[in-house]
Design an enzyme around this catalytic site. Structure first.
Site, PDB file in Angstrom:
ATOM      1  N   GLU A   4       0.809  -1.214   0.000  1.00 54.17           N
ATOM      2  CA  GLU A   4       0.000   0.000   0.000  1.00 54.17           C
ATOM      3  C   GLU A   4       0.846   1.269   0.000  1.00 54.17           C
ATOM      4  OE1 GLU A   4      -4.058  -1.512   2.228  1.00 54.17           O
ATOM      5  OE2 GLU A   4      -2.290  -1.114   3.471  1.00 54.17           O
ATOM      6  N   GLY A  50     -13.040  -3.153   2.209  1.00 52.28           N
ATOM      7  CA  GLY A  50     -14.153  -3.901   1.659  1.00 52.28           C
ATOM      8  C   GLY A  50     -15.403  -3.041   1.625  1.00 52.28           C
ATOM      9  N   ASP A 109     -12.659  -5.307  -2.623  1.00 51.47           N
ATOM     10  CA  ASP A 109     -13.554  -6.460  -2.638  1.00 51.47           C
ATOM     11  C   ASP A 109     -14.852  -6.118  -1.909  1.00 51.47           C
ATOM     12  OD1 ASP A 109     -13.358  -7.849   0.370  1.00 51.47           O
ATOM     13  OD2 ASP A 109     -11.581  -6.710  -0.198  1.00 51.47           O
TER      14      ASP A 109
END
Length: 238
Positions: free
Chosen positions: A11, A77, A196
């Site tokens: 990241e 998410g 996701d």
């Protein structure tokens, strides 16, 4: 100085590679990369996954570098059908969904000591405005990001977190970083690209692309902050 924290090396590696690096410090087993990126003075760290690791990193960063504010960058998410994979979420508040002292009468999520459930991201509005006006690529959303020491895949758990906290995304660090910044009166924002919708296979498929989306937003923000600081300095010299 602007502090930038990601949980995983993936990241922050992209930004580290673009820095004019001055030095690397190590405190509490965390490497802190100090230098310039896109004209801004920055300190960058990968804290490790989870709330304890991220809280340690944020506290050390504040003590050692006195940042003007801290940006938490990474993936998350989605908890909303309106927020798709590779969209960007900028937090206007963060919560910790796994904090629960309701047995003694507290609201679920309330953090003892500061007696808050929702921690405001006081640099979030600035980040939303800056990124929105400078990017045609990113689909940007804002709202509450919920954090906990769990990777959430259970559909009922996702619905419960979204409903209880009106949260739009879930991660494992932004809530604890927000708590540390709030206690130390350091401005904070969280930039999270959606990797996701609670599916491990989807996460693995889209992780790299989601990280790049978050980095696009971060580059825009750093460039604008650098330009603003430069104009302010020029004005003070007149």
């Amino acid at each position: 100085m602007i502090g930038i924290i990601g949980a995983m090396l993936s990241e922050v590696d992209g930004l580290k590679g673009e820095m004019d690096l001055e030095r690397i410090d190590c405190f509490s087993c965390i490497d802190f990369y100090v230098g310039q990126a896109y004209g801004a003075n920055v300190v960058v760290a990968a804290c490790g996954v989870g709330k304890v690791n991220s809280a340690i990193c944020a506290q050390v960063m504040i003590y050692k570098y006195n940042p003007e504010f801290i940006i938490n960058i990474g993936v998350a998410g989605s908890l909303s059908s309106k927020i798709e994979v590779l969209d960007l979420v900028v937090a206007d508040s963060v919560v910790q969904h796994d904090v629960d002292t309701s047995a003694v009468g507290d609201p679920v999520g309330m953090i003892s000591g500061i007696n808050l459930t929702y921690i405001p991201c006081d640099a979030g509005e600035m980040a939303i405005g800056t990124i929105s006006k400078n990017s045609e690529i990113l689909r940007i959303h804002h709202g509450t990001i919920a954090s906990g020491d769990q990777y959430i895949v259970d559909k009922k758990k996702k619905r419960d977190i979204a409903s209880r906290f009106n949260a739009v995304a879930v991660d494992m660090e932004s809530g604890s970083i927000g708590q540390v910044c709030h206690i130390n009166q350091v401005r904070f924002c969280a930039l999270r690209a959606i990797s996701d919708r609670g599916d491990a296979a989807e996460y693995l498929e889209f992780l790299a692309d989601a990280v790049e989306r978050a980095l696009i937003a971060l580059r825009i923000l750093l460039s604008e902050l650098s330009n603003t600081a430069s104009k302010s300095e020029q004005g003070s010299e007149r």
